[in-house]
Design a protein around this motif. Structure first.
Motif, PDB file in Angstrom:
ATOM      1  N   TYR A 126       0.684  -1.246   0.131  1.00  0.00           N
ATOM      2  CA  TYR A 126       0.064  -0.004   0.055  1.00  0.00           C
ATOM      3  C   TYR A 126       0.906   1.369   0.138  1.00  0.00           C
ATOM      4  N   TYR A 127       2.045   1.490   0.597  1.00  0.00           N
ATOM      5  CA  TYR A 127       2.835   2.478   0.538  1.00  0.00           C
ATOM      6  C   TYR A 127       3.282   2.815  -0.698  1.00  0.00           C
ATOM      7  N   ARG A 128       3.942   1.819  -1.358  1.00  0.00           N
ATOM      8  CA  ARG A 128       4.462   2.119  -2.777  1.00  0.00           C
ATOM      9  C   ARG A 128       3.086   2.251  -3.769  1.00  0.00           C
ATOM     10  N   ILE A 129       2.001   1.934  -3.474  1.00  0.00           N
ATOM     11  CA  ILE A 129       0.782   1.957  -4.243  1.00  0.00           C
ATOM     12  C   ILE A 129       0.712   3.778  -4.284  1.00  0.00           C
ATOM     13  N   ARG A 130       0.505   4.242  -2.826  1.00  0.00           N
ATOM     14  CA  ARG A 130       0.446   5.556  -2.666  1.00  0.00           C
ATOM     15  C   ARG A 130       1.194   6.245  -3.318  1.00  0.00           C
ATOM     16  N   GLU A 131       2.569   5.967  -3.316  1.00  0.00           N
ATOM     17  CA  GLU A 131       3.655   6.667  -4.042  1.00  0.00           C
ATOM     18  C   GLU A 131       3.409   6.766  -5.553  1.00  0.00           C
ATOM     19  N   ALA A 132       3.155   5.785  -5.913  1.00  0.00           N
ATOM     20  CA  ALA A 132       3.025   5.631  -7.473  1.00  0.00           C
ATOM     21  C   ALA A 132       2.039   6.408  -7.891  1.00  0.00           C
ATOM     22  N   ILE A 133       0.799   6.426  -7.230  1.00  0.00           N
ATOM     23  CA  ILE A 133      -0.438   7.194  -7.642  1.00  0.00           C
ATOM     24  C   ILE A 133      -0.169   8.544  -7.523  1.00  0.00           C
ATOM     25  N   THR A 134       0.579   9.171  -6.494  1.00  0.00           N
ATOM     26  CA  THR A 134       1.056  10.475  -6.317  1.00  0.00           C
ATOM     27  C   THR A 134       1.768  10.894  -7.431  1.00  0.00           C
ATOM     28  N   ALA A 135       2.857  10.000  -7.742  1.00  0.00           N
ATOM     29  CA  ALA A 135       3.638  10.402  -9.035  1.00  0.00           C
ATOM     30  C   ALA A 135       3.028  10.531 -10.394  1.00  0.00           C
ATOM     31  N   ALA A 136       2.118   9.297 -10.542  1.00  0.00           N
ATOM     32  CA  ALA A 136       1.538   9.406 -11.803  1.00  0.00           C
ATOM     33  C   ALA A 136       0.407  10.515 -12.077  1.00  0.00           C
ATOM     34  N   ALA A 137      -0.381  10.954 -10.868  1.00  0.00           N
ATOM     35  CA  ALA A 137      -1.066  12.066 -10.949  1.00  0.00           C
ATOM     36  C   ALA A 137      -0.476  13.345 -11.337  1.00  0.00           C
ATOM     37  N   LYS A 138       0.727  13.568 -11.279  1.00  0.00           N
ATOM     38  CA  LYS A 138       1.618  14.696 -11.882  1.00  0.00           C
ATOM     39  C   LYS A 138       1.596  14.646 -13.376  1.00  0.00           C
ATOM     40  N   GLU A 139       1.638  13.366 -13.673  1.00  0.00           N
ATOM     41  CA  GLU A 139       1.720  13.168 -15.483  1.00  0.00           C
ATOM     42  C   GLU A 139       0.328  13.301 -15.887  1.00  0.00           C
ATOM     43  N   LEU A 140      -0.765  13.113 -15.018  1.00  0.00           N
ATOM     44  CA  LEU A 140      -2.109  13.021 -16.002  1.00  0.00           C
ATOM     45  C   LEU A 140      -2.831  14.313 -16.113  1.00  0.00           C
TER      46      LEU A 140
END
Length: 158
Positions: free
Chosen positions: A144-158
């Motif tokens: 879950y921690y890495r999931i949240r990190e990935a979502i946060t990073a991807a949100a900047k690209e969307l």
């Protein structure tokens, strides 16, 4: 058998199956789309999360008879086409943050994450802790921690 037509990953499809067959089985067994995974069959684990008309849903809980001809179903296989790339930014972030362990839940996790980022933006804010808490997909490996990190990073690209 009744004929059911809908749009799957950008292309119209038609299937001859009974109205009460769950859409997950139509996708996997009839159409050969195996990204949405079977977990619980009740919409609890959310391993099958896909999009219907841009919103997250669980095809294990939806009978194909409820799907309209104009409904657009997007699975993990069709997600990259929504941005015109080989991989969607959320998939790229998943790789960059080494999210997957067993990988079983990952298609559903990614589809839920994309829908949640879109929902947050439509509400006028960036994705935050309250939004993360609304993502109910189960990860047996506990990434879950890495999931949240990935979502946060991807949100900047969307």
């Amino acid at each position: 058998m009744p004929r059911h037509t809908f749009i799957l990953n950008g292309s119209p499809v038609s299937v001859d199956v009974a109205d009460d067959v769950r859409l997950l089985w139509v996708l996997r067994d009839v159409l050969g789309v195996t990204g949405p995974k079977y977990g619980c069959g009740l919409g609890v684990c959310q391993a099958c999360t896909s999009h219907i008309n841009g919103k997250a849903f669980n095809p294990c809980s939806v009978p194909v008879g409820a799907v309209q001809p104009t409904d657009e179903i997007t699975t993990i296989e069709g997600l990259p086409a929504t941005v015109g790339k080989d991989l969607h930014p959320m998939q790229e972030a998943w790789l960059a943050y080494d999210v997957a362990q067993c990988g079983y839940c990952q298609p559903g996790q990614i589809m839920a994450a994309v829908a949640k980022v879109r929902q947050a933006r439509a509400a006028g804010h960036e994705i935050g802790e309250a939004d993360f808490d609304e993502i109910r997909n189960i990860c047996r490996c506990g990434t879950y921690y890495r999931i949240r990190e990935a979502i946060t990073a991807a949100a900047k690209e969307l």
